[in-house]
Design a protein around this motif. Structure first.
Motif, PDB file in Angstrom:
ATOM      1  N   PRO A 297       7.656  -1.726  -1.948  1.00  0.00           N
ATOM      2  CA  PRO A 297       7.401  -2.404  -3.362  1.00  0.00           C
ATOM      3  C   PRO A 297       8.114  -1.461  -4.509  1.00  0.00           C
ATOM      4  CG  PRO A 297       5.453  -2.858  -2.230  1.00  0.00           C
ATOM      5  CD  PRO A 297       6.474  -1.879  -1.326  1.00  0.00           C
ATOM      6  N   SER A 313       8.441  -7.819  -0.589  1.00  0.00           N
ATOM      7  CA  SER A 313       7.961  -6.699   0.171  1.00  0.00           C
ATOM      8  C   SER A 313       6.810  -6.584   1.133  1.00  0.00           C
ATOM      9  CB  SER A 313       7.897  -5.501  -1.028  1.00  0.00           C
ATOM     10  OG  SER A 313       9.070  -5.653  -1.579  1.00  0.00           O
ATOM     11  N   THR A 316       2.789  -1.916   2.635  1.00  0.00           N
ATOM     12  CA  THR A 316       1.324  -1.101   2.263  1.00  0.00           C
ATOM     13  C   THR A 316       0.304  -1.631   3.080  1.00  0.00           C
ATOM     14  OG1 THR A 316       0.883  -2.946   0.542  1.00  0.00           O
ATOM     15  CG2 THR A 316       2.270  -1.334  -0.267  1.00  0.00           C
ATOM     16  N   GLN A 332       3.018   3.403  -4.598  1.00  0.00           N
ATOM     17  CA  GLN A 332       3.622   2.036  -5.031  1.00  0.00           C
ATOM     18  C   GLN A 332       3.288   1.252  -6.279  1.00  0.00           C
ATOM     19  OE1 GLN A 332       6.232   1.164  -3.024  1.00  0.00           O
ATOM     20  NE2 GLN A 332       5.499   2.596  -1.280  1.00  0.00           N
ATOM     21  N   SER A 336      -0.803  -5.208  -3.070  1.00  0.00           N
ATOM     22  CA  SER A 336      -0.934  -6.592  -2.270  1.00  0.00           C
ATOM     23  C   SER A 336      -0.671  -7.660  -3.676  1.00  0.00           C
ATOM     24  CB  SER A 336      -2.138  -6.646  -1.682  1.00  0.00           C
ATOM     25  OG  SER A 336      -2.604  -7.820  -1.164  1.00  0.00           O
ATOM     26  N   VAL A 348       3.921  -8.730  -2.654  1.00  0.00           N
ATOM     27  CA  VAL A 348       3.680  -8.001  -1.620  1.00  0.00           C
ATOM     28  C   VAL A 348       2.682  -8.428  -0.637  1.00  0.00           C
ATOM     29  CG1 VAL A 348       3.008  -5.612  -1.163  1.00  0.00           C
ATOM     30  CG2 VAL A 348       4.027  -5.877  -3.072  1.00  0.00           C
TER      31      VAL A 348
END
Length: 375
Positions: A297, A313, A316, A332, A336, A348
């Motif tokens: 991200p 992306s 994570t 980041q 999410s 994400v």
């Protein structure tokens, strides 16, 4: 360097557990020795699980990776719960006179509470990590999107992490779920495997069966570089997937256009494989929207400057182990889900697998279906 730091942290965490679970809860030297030996053996098991798989190979690593990573997850939550209990422990000792027997009772009570709570959290997390991923469906409004592309569906999958704990069956399930979603395009945004093609190529083979109208595209994640990224690029292309390496492809539909671009992960800089977003976007028609595939991200900063409409992306894992989410958020811009940086949407995914402990708490695995609509 990573292994040295990880080893230091693992040793410190086990020393803390030894103080709270062994030293503070035992009266006799005999039981203290038993607890000390057991905890030392578990510390060595975790260190071996982190350090040895790349040396001994995936097949051998399976024998100690399962117990090692399961203990890693349980240890993490033992430490978290015991740390939370430090405050009430301190308050009781400050407000209530405690002799040796009361201190022993408090220590044993804390150890039991931590053991029960950590076991329950870890067991629930194992079920979440090993269950079928959720299928998350979202709508993303895109400026300049041609009406012909309204309703265009992108299946986003990341962080599959084939390795000692996840194999061919994991890939087959993901392929089946993605195909059932009937997407227009499949975007794999990195971290497919933790091992070589020789070790895990068989596990990745079902990816050849992915079906979508525009095909499957992929970019590298950081773990591809640890495993030999070029061999994985060659293998995935052999399976029929399309590699976007600092480049883009233009999709057309009913006279409308949509650009799909991809860049390597930032880890590639250490392997002479730098991400180059200007090269990926060079020569494109600015009237058409562009979707960028980039593993981390954090790469959205450059994407926003370049006028990217949507970045896809992973990396994570959604944090994977709550409350680790808060640490991930320090590195980041998003952990999410869907967010926005300037005029650029950032999505994400939590990822479809896991790294390290087969445990997910507060971050279930997912496959995401993004539907693009005209803003």
């Amino acid at each position: 360097m990573f292994l040295v730091v990880a080893a230091a942290v693992i040793v410190l965490l086990h020393l803390y557990l030894w103080k709270r679970v062994v030293k503070d809860t035992t009266r006799t030297a005999r039981w203290r020795r038993v607890g000390t030996v057991a905890l030392a053996a578990l510390a060595v098991l975790v260190l071996a699980t982190l350090a040895l798989p790349r040396r001994v190979g995936v097949d051998v690593a399976r024998w100690f990776a399962w117990p090692g990573y399961l203990w890693f997850g349980l240890m993490f939550y033992l430490v978290v719960v015991l740390a939370v209990l430090e405050l009430p422990r301190f308050a009781v000792r400050r407000t209530v006179a405690t002799d040796e027997s009361r201190r022993l009772f408090l220590a044993r009570s804390a150890a039991v509470v931590a053991g029960v709570a950590a076991s329950g959290i870890t067991a629930t997390g194992v079920v979440s990590a090993l269950s079928a991923p959720e299928v998350r469906r979202l709508t993303v409004p895109i400026r300049r999107l041609d009406p012909a592309f309204s309703g265009f569906r992108i299946a986003v999958v990341s962080d599959i992490h084939l390795g000692p704990l996840l194999g061919r069956g994991h890939t087959e399930r993901l392929v089946r779920m993605i195909n059932e979603a009937d997407a227009d395009l499949v975007a794999m945004v990195g971290d497919l495997a933790d091992g070589t093609v020789a070790e895990l190529g068989h596990a990745a083979e079902p990816l050849r069966d992915l079906v979508s109208r525009e095909g499957t595209f992929f970019v590298t994640g950081n773990h591809e570089y640890y495993s030999g990224h070029q061999q994985w690029v060659t293998e995935l292309e052999r399976l029929g997937l399309h590699y976007l390496h600092n480049t883009r492809t233009t999709l057309t539909r009913g006279g409308g256009r949509l650009d799909l671009a991809g860049i390597p992960d930032v880890t590639g800089q250490a392997f002479d494989d730098d991400p180059d977003l200007p090269a990926a976007l060079a020569g494109r028609d600015g009237a058409a929207p562009v979707v960028l595939m980039a593993h981390q991200p954090v790469q959205v900063a450059s994407a926003a400057e370049a006028g990217v409409d949507l970045q896809l992306s992973g990396h994570t894992h959604g944090g994977q182990l709550y409350p680790f989410h808060h640490i991930v958020a320090l590195a980041q811009p998003a952990v999410s889900g869907l967010s926005k940086v300037d005029d650029t949407w950032l999505y994400v995914t939590n990822g479809a697998g896991f790294w390290g402990p087969p445990v997910r708490v507060g971050a279930p695995p997912d496959i995401s279906i993004l539907e693009l609509v005209r803003r």
